[in-house]
Design a protein around this motif. Structure first.
Motif, PDB file in Angstrom:
ATOM      1  N   TYR A  59       1.011  -1.404  -0.148  1.00 59.10           N
ATOM      2  CA  TYR A  59      -0.031   0.024  -0.048  1.00 59.10           C
ATOM      3  C   TYR A  59       0.824   1.087   0.027  1.00 59.10           C
ATOM      4  CZ  TYR A  59      -2.273   4.075   2.119  1.00 59.10           C
ATOM      5  OH  TYR A  59      -2.638   5.319   2.336  1.00 59.10           O
ATOM      6  N   ASN A  64      -2.990  12.085   9.640  1.00 61.04           N
ATOM      7  CA  ASN A  64      -3.903  11.017   9.898  1.00 61.04           C
ATOM      8  C   ASN A  64      -5.407  11.657   9.673  1.00 61.04           C
ATOM      9  OD1 ASN A  64      -1.481   9.791  11.019  1.00 61.04           O
ATOM     10  ND2 ASN A  64      -2.967   8.426  11.966  1.00 61.04           N
ATOM     11  N   LEU A 123      -7.463   4.213  14.207  1.00 59.15           N
ATOM     12  CA  LEU A 123      -7.924   4.325  15.688  1.00 59.15           C
ATOM     13  C   LEU A 123      -9.160   4.953  15.905  1.00 59.15           C
ATOM     14  CD1 LEU A 123      -6.785   4.606  18.306  1.00 59.15           C
ATOM     15  CD2 LEU A 123      -5.824   6.779  18.085  1.00 59.15           C
ATOM     16  N   SER A 149      -7.904  -1.898  21.884  1.00 59.20           N
ATOM     17  CA  SER A 149      -6.367  -2.257  22.147  1.00 59.20           C
ATOM     18  C   SER A 149      -5.633  -1.147  21.980  1.00 59.20           C
ATOM     19  CB  SER A 149      -5.878  -3.453  21.439  1.00 59.20           C
ATOM     20  OG  SER A 149      -6.493  -4.592  21.939  1.00 59.20           O
ATOM     21  N   PHE A 167      -2.141  -0.237  20.970  1.00 57.28           N
ATOM     22  CA  PHE A 167      -1.045  -0.831  20.653  1.00 57.28           C
ATOM     23  C   PHE A 167       0.302  -0.394  21.052  1.00 57.28           C
ATOM     24  CE2 PHE A 167      -3.887  -1.759  17.150  1.00 57.28           C
ATOM     25  CZ  PHE A 167      -4.458  -3.022  17.484  1.00 57.28           C
ATOM     26  N   ARG A 179       1.318  11.052  16.719  1.00 55.95           N
ATOM     27  CA  ARG A 179       0.600  11.290  15.222  1.00 55.95           C
ATOM     28  C   ARG A 179      -0.102  12.602  15.053  1.00 55.95           C
ATOM     29  NH1 ARG A 179       2.632   7.098  14.795  1.00 55.95           N
ATOM     30  NH2 ARG A 179       2.163   5.231  14.019  1.00 55.95           N
ATOM     31  N   ARG A 213       1.931  -2.765  17.231  1.00 57.89           N
ATOM     32  CA  ARG A 213       1.294  -3.373  16.046  1.00 57.89           C
ATOM     33  C   ARG A 213       2.485  -3.300  15.027  1.00 57.89           C
ATOM     34  NH1 ARG A 213      -3.650  -0.037  13.059  1.00 57.89           N
ATOM     35  NH2 ARG A 213      -1.955   1.381  12.832  1.00 57.89           N
ATOM     36  N   ASP A 228       4.144  -0.209  12.759  1.00 53.73           N
ATOM     37  CA  ASP A 228       3.715   1.173  13.263  1.00 53.73           C
ATOM     38  C   ASP A 228       5.179   1.906  13.383  1.00 53.73           C
ATOM     39  OD1 ASP A 228       1.119   1.152  13.236  1.00 53.73           O
ATOM     40  OD2 ASP A 228       0.765   0.655  15.394  1.00 53.73           O
TER      41      ASP A 228
HETATM   42  N1  UFG Z   1      -3.834   2.348  17.094  1.00 54.69           N
HETATM   43  C1  UFG Z   1      -4.225   1.514  18.487  1.00 54.69           C
HETATM   44  N2  UFG Z   1      -5.366   0.886  18.486  1.00 54.69           N
HETATM   45  C2  UFG Z   1      -6.222   0.653  17.247  1.00 54.69           C
HETATM   46  C3  UFG Z   1      -5.686   1.170  15.980  1.00 54.69           C
HETATM   47  C4  UFG Z   1      -4.584   2.265  16.112  1.00 54.69           C
HETATM   48  O1  UFG Z   1      -3.480   1.843  19.468  1.00 54.69           O
HETATM   49  O2  UFG Z   1      -7.053  -0.080  17.257  1.00 54.69           O
HETATM   50  C5  UFG Z   1      -2.920   3.176  17.081  1.00 54.69           C
HETATM   51  C6  UFG Z   1      -1.557   2.748  16.269  1.00 54.69           C
HETATM   52  O3  UFG Z   1      -1.000   2.097  16.748  1.00 54.69           O
HETATM   53  C7  UFG Z   1      -1.134   4.138  15.904  1.00 54.69           C
HETATM   54  C8  UFG Z   1      -2.505   5.178  16.069  1.00 54.69           C
HETATM   55  O4  UFG Z   1      -3.169   4.659  16.806  1.00 54.69           O
HETATM   56  O5  UFG Z   1       0.022   4.499  16.911  1.00 54.69           O
HETATM   57  C9  UFG Z   1      -2.820   5.614  14.736  1.00 54.69           C
HETATM   58  O6  UFG Z   1      -3.005   4.479  14.001  1.00 54.69           O
HETATM   59  P1  UFG Z   1      -3.898   4.421  12.524  1.00 54.69           P
HETATM   60  O7  UFG Z   1      -4.139   3.002  12.108  1.00 54.69           O
HETATM   61  O8  UFG Z   1      -5.484   5.286  12.880  1.00 54.69           O
HETATM   62  O9  UFG Z   1      -2.923   5.209  11.793  1.00 54.69           O
HETATM   63  P2  UFG Z   1      -1.619   5.176  11.079  1.00 54.69           P
HETATM   64  O10 UFG Z   1      -0.739   6.045  11.867  1.00 54.69           O
HETATM   65  O11 UFG Z   1      -1.377   3.635  11.179  1.00 54.69           O
HETATM   66  O12 UFG Z   1      -2.032   5.241   9.839  1.00 54.69           O
HETATM   67  C10 UFG Z   1      -1.334   6.095   8.808  1.00 54.69           C
HETATM   68  C11 UFG Z   1      -2.175   6.570   7.751  1.00 54.69           C
HETATM   69  C12 UFG Z   1      -2.207   5.279   6.800  1.00 54.69           C
HETATM   70  C13 UFG Z   1      -0.686   4.577   6.420  1.00 54.69           C
HETATM   71  C14 UFG Z   1      -0.078   4.295   7.662  1.00 54.69           C
HETATM   72  C15 UFG Z   1       1.283   3.535   7.440  1.00 54.69           C
HETATM   73  O13 UFG Z   1      -3.441   6.923   8.079  1.00 54.69           O
HETATM   74  O14 UFG Z   1      -2.709   5.859   5.397  1.00 54.69           O
HETATM   75  O15 UFG Z   1      -0.183   5.495   8.431  1.00 54.69           O
HETATM   76  O16 UFG Z   1       1.903   3.396   8.373  1.00 54.69           O
HETATM   77  F1  UFG Z   1      -0.907   3.596   5.604  1.00 54.69           F
END
Ligand code: UFG
Length: 341
Positions: free
Chosen positions: A151, A181, A202, A218, A220, A233, A297, A300
């Motif tokens: 992706y 985000n 999240l 959860s 993470f 973030r 996770r 991350d």
């Molecule tokens: N998180 C949790 N619990 C959850 C979901 C997320 O603790 O159930 C945490 C994640 O570990 C992270 C934060 O919340 O620390 C944000 O997570 P998201 O999944 O909401 O967003 P990301 O930062 O992982 O996602 C971003 C972009 C995506 C991209 C990704 C790549 O939104 O498009 O980074 O790392 F693909």
């Protein structure tokens, strides 16, 4: 002279629907196109309800070369904003070809047509291209890291495809917006995020836990090298994010670009930890979230947030909504969905 027309591919999705509303309210004619592979018509109907009129909707797959060509023959399109892509990180690891085929082919089909008319393309990129940055906040000059998922790789590859195309085809202009985000929902609660199955992100997980659809959130990882041990973030309100697209499209259409290809970070510049976000959600909405710490996770990054000053200076854009307003809107949307269900 009539209004300029903007084609929004993936217009019925979370970001596409909010962008459509802001474009229409700014006076653009918008053609929404979607294959509804990852959403239903809820957001399309919501967009029409907010605007008080029906917008043209084209059901189509941007991987279908002939169909894309026909679309460009049917409408006079001044600019394209391209969202139509798959976006689940984990799924992309399991099914890389599905991601490469869909995300690259759809974009190339659009470029093939736009280049012939010397048009304008705005590509929805992501802060994921920065990986785990050495220095924070990240500017557009920050080094890119090798993608950790197919992706993420499609985001980097589409940026490259756009940059190379702009260089090669005279008259073609492109902007890549690197989103941090995106969260929240429209203040009307008529459009918002509609994750299918268990949410990966999240905020939808928080709202679904608060409404009782999920038993427990959860968090993470609580052992990251951050002030409270949870990841940092840059959460950007979806309406603020949508407005950045209007600024960027207007910059292209008014011929104000410094270069034919430009990149902008779209974030607030404000790091927020997972724990802070959960606490803020509980406080502003007066609800309790059942949560627990869980292992980190895979994939991350510890911390990433934007330096949005380029967008501020060149696009005349900045994030305006507070995290509280955004989290209140996300909760209003989840409650609205519950009533609809
Ligand atoms: N998180 C949790 N619990 C959850 C979901 C997320 O603790 O159930 C945490 C994640 O570990 C992270 C934060 O919340 O620390 C944000 O997570 P998201 O999944 O909401 O967003 P990301 O930062 O992982 O996602 C971003 C972009 C995506 C991209 C990704 C790549 O939104 O498009 O980074 O790392 F693909």
């Amino acid at each position: 002279m009539g209004n300029k027309t903007v084609l929004v591919s993936g217009g019925a999705g979370f970001i596409g629907s909010h962008v459509t509303v802001e474009l229409a309210q700014a006076g653009y004619d918008v053609v929404m196109a979607d294959n509804f592979s990852n959403c239903d018509e809820t957001n399309y109907r919501g967009v029409c309800a907010i605007l008080g009129r029906d917008l043209p909707l084209v059901r189509m797959d941007f991987c279908d070369e002939a169909r894309v060509k026909a679309l460009f023959a049917e409408f006079h399109i001044d600019a394209v904003i391209h969202f139509a892509a798959f976006k689940a990180v984990g799924e992309s690891v399991r099914e890389p070809l599905k991601y490469y085929r869909n995300n690259l082919l759809s974009f190339m089909n659009i470029l093939e047509n736009v280049r012939k008319i010397g048009g304008n393309v705005l590509f929805s990129s992501s802060a994921t291209v920065y990986g785990e940055p050495d220095r924070l906040p990240v500017t557009e000059e920050s080094p890119l890291q090798p993608a950790t998922s197919p992706y993420g790789n499609t985001k980097q590859m589409c940026e490259d495809i756009l940059r190379d195309s702009v260089k090669a085809y005279s008259g073609l202009r492109g902007i890549a917006l690197r989103y941090f985000n995106p969260i929240g929902a429209h203040p009307s609660a008529l459009i918002g995020e509609l994750p299918r199955g268990v949410p990966n992100n999240l905020v939808p997980f928080i709202t679904q836990t608060a409404i009782g659809k999920r038993a427990c959130l959860s968090i993470f990882g609580n052992d990251y090298p951050t002030p409270d041990g949870t990841c940092l973030r840059d959460y950007i309100d979806i309406v603020d994010l949508a407005k950045a697209h209007v600024c960027a499209v207007t910059r292209m259409l008014e011929g104000r670009m410094d270069n034919a290809y430009e990149i902008f970070n779209i974030g607030t510049g404000r790091p927020v930890s997972v724990m802070e976000l959960v606490n803020a959600f509980e406080k502003v909405n007066g609800v309790e979230i059942n949560w627990q710490f869980a292992p980190r996770r895979a994939g991350d990054v510890t911390a990433v947030w934007a330096d949005p000053s380029l967008a501020c200076g060149k696009l005349g854009w900045k994030a305006e909504r507070s995290i509280e307003e955004t989290l209140a809107a996300a909760w209003a949307w989840e409650k609205k969905l519950a009533n609809l269900a």
